[in-house]
Write a protein that holds these residues in place. Structure first.
Motif, short mmCIF file in Angstrom:
data_model
loop_
_atom_site.label_atom_id
_atom_site.label_comp_id
_atom_site.label_asym_id
_atom_site.label_seq_id
_atom_site.Cartn_x
_atom_site.Cartn_y
_atom_site.Cartn_z
N LEU A 20 37.68 30.23 59.82
CA LEU A 20 36.29 30.52 60.22
C LEU A 20 35.38 30.29 59.08
N ILE A 21 35.59 30.62 57.74
CA ILE A 21 34.83 30.50 56.60
C ILE A 21 34.93 28.95 56.70
N ASN A 22 35.98 28.14 56.54
CA ASN A 22 35.83 26.84 56.15
C ASN A 22 35.22 26.24 57.32
N LEU A 23 35.35 26.33 58.39
CA LEU A 23 34.75 25.60 59.72
C LEU A 23 33.07 25.73 59.44
N ALA A 24 32.84 27.32 59.41
CA ALA A 24 31.13 27.28 59.10
C ALA A 24 30.71 26.36 58.02
N MET A 25 31.19 26.56 56.65
CA MET A 25 30.91 25.84 55.84
C MET A 25 30.77 24.11 55.82
N LEU A 32 26.78 33.43 57.72
CA LEU A 32 27.71 33.73 58.81
C LEU A 32 27.70 35.16 58.68
N GLY A 33 27.69 35.68 60.10
CA GLY A 33 28.10 36.91 60.40
C GLY A 33 29.51 37.10 60.97
N SER A 42 39.29 42.03 59.17
CA SER A 42 38.90 40.68 58.67
C SER A 42 38.23 40.57 57.44
N TRP A 43 37.41 41.57 56.87
CA TRP A 43 36.58 41.51 55.71
C TRP A 43 37.16 40.95 54.37
N GLU A 44 38.14 41.43 54.06
CA GLU A 44 38.82 41.01 52.92
C GLU A 44 39.05 39.81 52.63
N GLU A 45 39.95 39.22 53.65
CA GLU A 45 40.09 37.66 53.84
C GLU A 45 38.99 36.84 53.62
N ALA A 46 37.95 37.40 54.46
CA ALA A 46 36.75 36.30 54.73
C ALA A 46 36.14 36.28 53.33
N THR A 47 35.99 37.54 52.70
CA THR A 47 35.36 37.55 51.34
C THR A 47 35.96 36.73 50.31
N ASN A 48 37.27 36.78 50.39
CA ASN A 48 38.23 35.92 49.43
C ASN A 48 37.98 34.48 49.50
N ALA A 49 37.80 34.09 50.96
CA ALA A 49 37.80 32.77 51.14
C ALA A 49 36.32 32.20 51.18
N LEU A 50 35.33 32.96 50.81
CA LEU A 50 34.02 32.61 50.52
C LEU A 50 33.74 31.55 49.36
N ARG A 51 33.05 30.79 49.41
CA ARG A 51 32.64 29.89 48.31
C ARG A 51 31.17 29.85 48.36
N PRO A 52 30.44 29.40 47.19
CA PRO A 52 29.03 29.03 47.03
C PRO A 52 28.62 28.31 47.97
N MET A 54 27.26 29.39 50.94
CA MET A 54 26.88 30.35 52.47
C MET A 54 26.97 31.67 52.08
N ASP A 55 26.08 32.50 52.90
CA ASP A 55 26.26 33.91 52.67
C ASP A 55 27.03 34.34 53.77
N LEU A 56 27.72 35.57 53.45
CA LEU A 56 28.53 36.20 54.41
C LEU A 56 28.08 37.56 54.82
N VAL A 57 28.07 37.84 56.06
CA VAL A 57 27.34 39.15 56.62
C VAL A 57 28.54 39.66 57.50
#
Length: 281
Positions: A20-25, A32-33, A42-52, A54-57
């Motif tokens: 989901l993170i990759n698709l959103a970016m 992205l919320g 899902s919070w931990e994996e989403a946070t680890n996948a985040l890259r500069p 995009m903001d994650l809510v």
């Protein structure tokens, strides 16, 4: 592009948090919320996948019932995940899902639609919050229907003879828990009449008194007239107005980013949390 309401396969979506993170970016989402049903898993994996870029809510969508048994979904965003009272409420909501699904399975079997609770578990990804969408997926796998959408339209909607209500917190209780955890509360698609019974305009007063921050107005399950009416309610009550996709991957036809929240409304909403909890890298 600000999309504050999406789901992963740790509730009833089909994308992993990383997918989901990759698709959103890739699609240019800037904020992205993620709000899986009754869980923060899902919070931990989403946070680890985040890259500069995009903001994650982070949040959760809490299943609620009013005193007259209208189903309400409350988005809790930007809350402290270490708040034990809120985590306990989420756990209690998850614990009620299995007995409810067993009752629905019994009703379906009584009508000659053969399915078992084991079939439901087999259709549920490991670690996911089990729910009606997974019962729908089991019915697809067994050949009773052709898609998850058909399962809901024909068999699992709120007015279906196979539908079983669930024990859940009231919307006021959920709002109080979200606010006590330092977050913001946004009621999701409250005028989506195609889903079943809905709130009236008069029902919002106690929610606002409890601390409701926003109303999800722009959502595909609300008709143009329902959105117009809801926008008027939100403005009259001084609520933040949001729009979201409610993206579920292949589980629904909703497209990521198909409805959005304006930067001005998001700025107001974020400022209402007790701390700046947007995740950035």
């Amino acid at each position: 592009m600000i999309d504050l309401h999406t789901h992963t396969n740790l509730s009833d979506g089909t994308d992993t948090p990383r997918e989901l993170i990759n698709l959103a970016m890739a699609q240019g989402i800037t904020t992205l919320g993620i709000s899986d049903h009754d869980t923060t898993s899902s919070w931990e994996e989403a946070t680890n996948a985040l890259r500069p870029g995009m903001d994650l809510v982070l949040g959760a969508e809490i299943s609620c019932l009013t005193e007259n048994e209208i189903s309400v979904h409350m988005l809790g965003l930007l809350f402290d995940s270490e708040n034990q009272a809120l985590q306990d409420l989420l756990e209690e909501s998850r614990d009620q899902r299995i007995p409810r699904l067993k009752k629905m399975v019994t009703l379906l079997n009584d009508a000659g639609i053969t399915v078992s609770i084991d079939d439901v578990h087999s259709a549920t990804p490991a670690g996911a919050t089990v729910g009606r969408p997974h019962l729908a997926d089991a019915l697809v796998a067994l050949g009773h229907v052709s898609s998850r959408g058909e399962a809901f339209t024909e068999l699992l909607h709120n007015d279906s003879p196979y539908y079983v209500s669930h024990i859940a917190p009231t919307p006021v209780t959920a709002i109080a828990a979200i606010k006590a955890a330092g977050g913001v509360a946004v009621i999701a698609h409250p005028f989506a009449s195609q889903r079943g019974k809905i709130l009236s305009a008069q029902d919002f007063a106690p929610l606002v008194a409890a601390g409701l921050n926003g109303i999800e107005v722009d959502h595909r399950d609300q008709s143009a007239s329902e959105r117009d009416n809801l926008r008027a309610v939100a403005r009259e009550l001084g609520m933040v107005i949001t729009g979201s996709s409610d993206y579920h991957g292949n589980g629904k036809i909703n497209r990521l980013g198909e409805h959005l929240t304006s930067p001005q409304e998001w700025e107001k909403l974020e400022a209402m949390a007790t701390a700046r909890r947007v995740v950035r890298k």
